[in-house]
Design a protein around this motif. Structure first.
Motif, mmCIF file in Angstrom:
data_model
loop_
_atom_site.group_PDB
_atom_site.id
_atom_site.type_symbol
_atom_site.label_atom_id
_atom_site.label_comp_id
_atom_site.label_asym_id
_atom_site.label_seq_id
_atom_site.Cartn_x
_atom_site.Cartn_y
_atom_site.Cartn_z
ATOM 1 N N GLU A 137 32.888 47.892 37.296
ATOM 2 C CA GLU A 137 32.534 47.848 38.719
ATOM 3 C C GLU A 137 33.041 46.585 39.412
ATOM 4 N N HIS A 138 33.526 45.608 38.630
ATOM 5 C CA HIS A 138 34.040 44.347 39.191
ATOM 6 C C HIS A 138 35.563 44.328 39.307
ATOM 7 N N LEU A 139 36.243 45.377 38.883
ATOM 8 C CA LEU A 139 37.688 45.324 38.735
ATOM 9 C C LEU A 139 38.434 45.853 39.947
ATOM 10 N N VAL A 140 39.520 45.160 40.274
ATOM 11 C CA VAL A 140 40.425 45.624 41.314
ATOM 12 C C VAL A 140 41.263 46.788 40.786
ATOM 13 N N ASP A 141 41.693 46.699 39.530
ATOM 14 C CA ASP A 141 42.589 47.708 38.947
ATOM 15 C C ASP A 141 41.994 48.240 37.640
ATOM 16 N N PRO A 142 41.045 49.159 37.701
ATOM 17 C CA PRO A 142 40.440 49.676 36.474
ATOM 18 C C PRO A 142 41.405 50.509 35.634
ATOM 19 N N ASP A 143 42.421 51.091 36.256
ATOM 20 C CA ASP A 143 43.381 51.893 35.490
ATOM 21 C C ASP A 143 44.099 51.034 34.447
ATOM 22 N N SER A 144 44.583 49.870 34.876
ATOM 23 C CA SER A 144 45.260 48.976 33.938
ATOM 24 C C SER A 144 44.293 48.461 32.869
ATOM 25 N N ALA A 145 43.046 48.250 33.251
ATOM 26 C CA ALA A 145 42.050 47.780 32.288
ATOM 27 C C ALA A 145 41.835 48.806 31.187
ATOM 28 N N LEU A 146 41.678 50.069 31.553
ATOM 29 C CA LEU A 146 41.480 51.118 30.543
ATOM 30 C C LEU A 146 42.725 51.291 29.668
ATOM 31 N N GLU A 147 43.901 51.105 30.254
ATOM 32 C CA GLU A 147 45.126 51.148 29.452
ATOM 33 C C GLU A 147 45.120 50.042 28.398
ATOM 34 N N GLU A 148 44.652 48.860 28.775
ATOM 35 C CA GLU A 148 44.618 47.740 27.837
ATOM 36 C C GLU A 148 43.575 47.970 26.746
ATOM 37 N N LEU A 149 42.437 48.540 27.093
ATOM 38 C CA LEU A 149 41.438 48.871 26.075
ATOM 39 C C LEU A 149 41.981 49.932 25.118
ATOM 40 N N HIS A 150 42.690 50.900 25.660
ATOM 41 C CA HIS A 150 43.311 51.931 24.824
ATOM 42 C C HIS A 150 44.303 51.299 23.856
ATOM 43 N N ARG A 151 45.037 50.292 24.323
ATOM 44 C CA ARG A 151 46.032 49.629 23.465
ATOM 45 C C ARG A 151 45.385 48.918 22.288
ATOM 46 N N VAL A 152 44.316 48.171 22.518
ATOM 47 C CA VAL A 152 43.742 47.348 21.442
ATOM 48 C C VAL A 152 42.899 48.170 20.472
ATOM 49 N N LEU A 153 42.463 49.362 20.869
ATOM 50 C CA LEU A 153 41.675 50.202 19.964
ATOM 51 C C LEU A 153 42.577 50.970 19.009
ATOM 52 N N ARG A 154 42.125 51.104 17.777
ATOM 53 C CA ARG A 154 42.842 51.958 16.827
ATOM 54 C C ARG A 154 42.636 53.423 17.215
ATOM 55 N N PRO A 155 43.522 54.317 16.777
ATOM 56 C CA PRO A 155 43.288 55.743 17.023
ATOM 57 C C PRO A 155 41.923 56.168 16.467
ATOM 58 N N GLY A 156 41.141 56.821 17.275
ATOM 59 C CA GLY A 156 39.787 57.188 16.877
ATOM 60 C C GLY A 156 38.772 56.102 17.112
ATOM 61 N N GLY A 157 39.212 54.934 17.576
ATOM 62 C CA GLY A 157 38.286 53.834 17.839
ATOM 63 C C GLY A 157 37.337 54.148 18.986
ATOM 64 N N HIS A 158 36.230 53.447 19.019
ATOM 65 C CA HIS A 158 35.135 53.767 19.928
ATOM 66 C C HIS A 158 35.124 52.851 21.155
#
Length: 261
Positions: A137-158
């Protein structure tokens, strides 16, 4: 909390696109010690229990998981989670130096990281889970944030994400009365037209339907949506607030458990 992610690019005199630095006003706001960086023990406990059920206990054939608490704030939520996630490795990550100073006594490992520019200081697919609590709720660009979380998580990560609910039961009534909803803000300097006295820097809010659609479109499979109470609800209304957590679309706080596809 982490910095408001990604601002719009600017054109340099050479015609190349360069990332724009976060506005000084936002950076100053989030480095202000008066800005709250904790978001409620009960929410943190419910979220940690969801993650504990997904990870399972540490034991033979089940090594400790690496859990990144991105936007760890003062570390109180991570400290609550650590009691439930015994044996797992929790790393607190935040953009605010002030928040990290407050988190260090509560979390064994804290790291400064941003969701913009060079990204988080972690290898791709290196984390088993991410706690992303009261950040989006604090982010200007949540799309890029979710992309970065997707990057650091392993496949199947939570991914365990929480955020205030625009369609919380009391916000529906407030809107009908022409009152600005709780959690929403039109200024970083003062409150205008809504209940409450403290500015907390919310830039966007989601309903349950919007949030799950956004998470799914960002490369995650939504496993479960749950509700959590809000610690700021007046005491006489707290039993009702807790009861309505059983209906996530009406709950004060939305909790989403998703897995990286």
């Amino acid at each position: 909390m982490t910095a408001p992610a990604g601002s719009h690019p600017q054109r340099s005199p050479t015609g190349r696109t360069a990332p724009q630095e976060p506005r000084p006003g936002l950076r100053d706001f989030y480095e202000n010690p008066a800005v709250p960086v904790a978001s409620g023990t009960e929410r943190a406990l419910r979220q940690a229990r969801m993650l504990a059920a997904a990870l399972g206990p540490v034991g033979p054939g089940r090594p400790p998981a690496t859990v990144l608490d991105i936007g760890c704030g003062d570390g109180s939520a991570a400290a609550t989670a650590a009691r439930v996630l015994a044996g797992h490795r929790i790393v607190g990550v935040d953009w605010s130096q002030d928040a990290l100073r407050r988190a260090a006594p509560r979390i064994p490992r804290v790291v400064r990281g941003e969701l913009t520019d060079g990204g988080l200081p972690f290898a791709s697919a290196g984390a088993d889970a991410v706690l992303f609590s009261e950040v989006i709720e604090h982010l200007v660009d949540p799309d890029s944030a979710l992309e970065e979380l997707h990057r650091v998580l392993r496949p199947g990560g939570h991914l365990l994400l929480s955020t205030p609910n625009l369609a919380a039961w009391y916000n529906r009534g407030l809107l009908l009365a022409g009152v600005q909803p709780v959690f929403s803000e039109v200024s970083l300097r003062r409150i205008h037209g809504r209940p409450g006295r403290q500015v907390v820097g919310h830039l966007r809010l989601c309903t349950a339907r919007a949030l799950t659609g956004f998470v799914a479109a960002s490369g995650f499979e939504v496993v479960r949506v749950a509700g959590a109470p809000f610690h700021g609800v007046p005491r006489p209304l707290r039993p009702l607030d807790r009861a309505l957590c059983r209906v996530p679309s009406l709950a004060s706080i939305l909790l989403v458990h998703a897995r990286r596809v």
